[in-house]
Design an enzyme around this catalytic site. Structure first.
Site, PDB file in Angstrom:
ATOM      1  N   THR A  86       0.845  -1.191   0.000  1.00 53.42           N
ATOM      2  CA  THR A  86       0.000   0.000   0.000  1.00 53.42           C
ATOM      3  C   THR A  86       0.879   1.238   0.000  1.00 53.42           C
ATOM      4  O   THR A  86       2.047   1.184   0.402  1.00 53.42           O
ATOM      5  CB  THR A  86      -0.953  -0.005   1.220  1.00 53.42           C
ATOM      6  OG1 THR A  86      -1.890   1.072   1.100  1.00 53.42           O
ATOM      7  CG2 THR A  86      -0.197   0.119   2.544  1.00 53.42           C
ATOM      8  N   ASP A 194      -6.771  -2.299  -3.852  1.00 48.38           N
ATOM      9  CA  ASP A 194      -7.872  -1.735  -4.635  1.00 48.38           C
ATOM     10  C   ASP A 194      -8.722  -2.795  -5.339  1.00 48.38           C
ATOM     11  O   ASP A 194      -9.687  -2.443  -6.037  1.00 48.38           O
ATOM     12  CB  ASP A 194      -7.329  -0.734  -5.675  1.00 48.38           C
ATOM     13  CG  ASP A 194      -6.241  -1.340  -6.565  1.00 48.38           C
ATOM     14  OD1 ASP A 194      -5.829  -2.484  -6.313  1.00 48.38           O
ATOM     15  OD2 ASP A 194      -5.808  -0.655  -7.510  1.00 48.38           O
ATOM     16  N   GLU A 279       4.691 -11.472 -12.507  1.00 53.76           N
ATOM     17  CA  GLU A 279       4.168 -12.703 -11.908  1.00 53.76           C
ATOM     18  C   GLU A 279       4.997 -13.910 -12.334  1.00 53.76           C
ATOM     19  O   GLU A 279       5.296 -14.786 -11.523  1.00 53.76           O
ATOM     20  CB  GLU A 279       2.691 -12.901 -12.305  1.00 53.76           C
ATOM     21  CG  GLU A 279       1.744 -11.868 -11.732  1.00 53.76           C
ATOM     22  CD  GLU A 279       1.682 -10.564 -12.533  1.00 53.76           C
ATOM     23  OE1 GLU A 279       0.892  -9.683 -12.178  1.00 53.76           O
ATOM     24  OE2 GLU A 279       2.439 -10.443 -13.521  1.00 53.76           O
TER      25      GLU A 279
END
Length: 333
Positions: A86, A194, A279
Site C-alpha cells: 500500500t 484496490d 508474476e
C-alpha cells in the site's frame, strides 16, 4: 461409548417392561374379587418404587454422561497469509477499510500490510490496530528510479515489488523461528488494496498444495482473464496480451503454498522484469504449468475483480486552499 449407551438404553427398556408386567399381573389378580387387598399392595408398591428408583438413577447417569462428553475437535484450517502493498494517497484509507472489513469475514487469516514508506505511518498503524484482524505491519520504500512519475501510465513500471518481497522475507523469517511443523501449514496470497474479493476465493485457495489458480475479472482490457482447463489440467491461458508469457496471469489470480515459499528462499519478484512478466518472475522457479491447481469450478467462475477506485478530482479543494479556506488538514480522510 456407543456400546455403553446401548446397554443403558436396553436396561431402561427392561425396567419399563417389568413395571408394566407387574401392573398387568396385579390387575388380572384383582378381577372378580371383592376383598381388601391392602396387604398385597405393600410388596407390590415397594417393588415398583424400587424399580422406579433404579430407572431414575440410570437416567441421571445418562444425563451426566451426555453433559461430560467432549465434542470432537475439528482440525484447524490452514492460515491464509495475505500480503498487501500500500502507498499514501487520498483513497488509501478508504481502500484499506473496505479490504479489512472483507477480511473480517475470513477465518484464520493473517494480514501482512507493507507500506511504500520510509516509516510506518499513523494512518495505517491506527487502522490496523482498530481492524480486529491478526496482522503484521511492515514498511519498505521503493527506490526513486523505480517509482512512477506524475503522468506515467500505470503499466510503465511494476508497482509493489519491494513491498511484496519484504512481506515474503518477513514470512520466511517468522515461520522458521516458530517450532513445529504446523507453522508451515498455510497459503500465501498477494492481495492489492484496490481489488474486490469474494469470500469464496479464500476458501478455494486454502487447500493449495503448490500453486492454485483461477480467473480474474476486469483485467488486461478484457471482461476476464483465466487459465483454460482440460481434463483437470491447465493447458493454456485466455488472455488478450502476450499469451506466450510463462504465466500470463494477474497477481490476484494465484496463491502459493507456504511450504513451497519456505522451501524456495530465493523465490521473489524481479523489479527489472519486462512489462507483464512480474508474476512469471516469481512463479517460474516454483511450479510448472502442468502442476497448477485449477480452482473456482475448473476456472469457470470469477471470484476476484481487478477494480480501481477513481482518482478524486480536487479542483475545488485546490481553489479553496489558494484562498486560505481549504479543508482542515487535521481531519484524516
Amino acid at each position: 461409548m456407543a456400546t455403553r449407551m446401548k446397554l443403558k438404553l436396553k436396561t431402561v427398556f427392561v425396567l419399563y417392561f417389568m413395571v408394566s408386567l407387574l401392573g398387568l399381573v396385579y390387575a388380572l389378580m384383582q378381577l372378580g374379587q371383592r376383598c381388601d387387598c391392602s396387604e398385597h399392595d405393600l410388596p407390590k408398591d415397594r417393588t415398583i418404587s424400587r424399580l422406579r428408583g433404579e430407572l431414575h438413577r440410570l437416567q441421571e447417569q445418562m444425563r451426566k454422561s451426555d453433559a461430560t462428553k467432549q465434542p470432537q475437535k475439528q482440525p484447524a484450517k490452514p492460515t491464509v497469509f495475505v500480503i498487501t502493498p500500500t502507498y499514501a494517497r487520498l483513497v488509501q484509507k478508504a481502500e484499506l477499510t473496505r479490504l479489512s472489513q472483507t477480511f473480517l469475514h475470513v477465518p484464520q487469516l493473517h494480514w501482512i500490510v507493507v507500506e511504500d514508506s520510509p516509516h510506518k505511518t499513523p494512518l495505517v498503524t491506527d487502522l490496523l490496530v482498530k481492524s480486529g484482524l491478526t496482522y503484521t505491519h511492515l514498511h519498505m520504500l521503493t527506490a526513486k528510479d523505480r517509482k512512477l512519475q506524475e503522468g506515467d501510465p500505470s503499466w510503465l513500471k511494476p508497482r509493489g515489488v519491494e513491498q511484496r518481497n519484504e512481506g515474503l522475507r518477513w514470512l520466511r523469517e517468522d515461520r522458521r523461528a516458530q517450532p513445529g511443523g504446523d507453522n508451515q501449514q498455510g497459503v500465501v496470497y498477494f492481495a492489492d488494496d484496490d481489488n474486490t474479493y469474494s469470500l469464496q476465493i479464500f476458501e478455494e485457495m486454502r487447500s493449495t498444495q503448490r500453486v492454485s489458480v483461477w480467473p480474474v475479472g476486469l483485467v488486461g482490457g478484457m471482461k476476464y482473464e483465466r487459465p483454460v482447463v482440460e481434463g483437470g489440467k491447465v493447458v493454456r491461458f485466455h488472455t488478450g496480451w502476450r499469451p506466450s508469457r510463462p504465466f500470463p496471469m494477474d497477481m490476484a489470480g494465484f496463491a502459493v503454498s507456504l511450504k513451497l515459499v519456505l522451501a524456495n528462499p530465493e523465490a521473489c519478484f524481479d523489479g527489472e522484469a519486462p512489462m507483464g512478466f512480474l508474476e512469471s518472475s516469481f512463479l517460474q522457479g516454483l511450479v510448472t504449468m502442468d502442476e497448477l491447481e485449477p480452482k473456482a469450478d475448473n476456472c469457470s467462475k470469477v471470484l476476484v475483480w481487478h477494480t480501481r477506485t477513481e482518482k478524486p478530482k480536487m479542483k475545488r479543494e485546490e481553489a479553496l486552499q489558494a484562498q486560505g479556506l481549504g479543508s482542515d488538514r487535521a481531519v484524516e480522510v
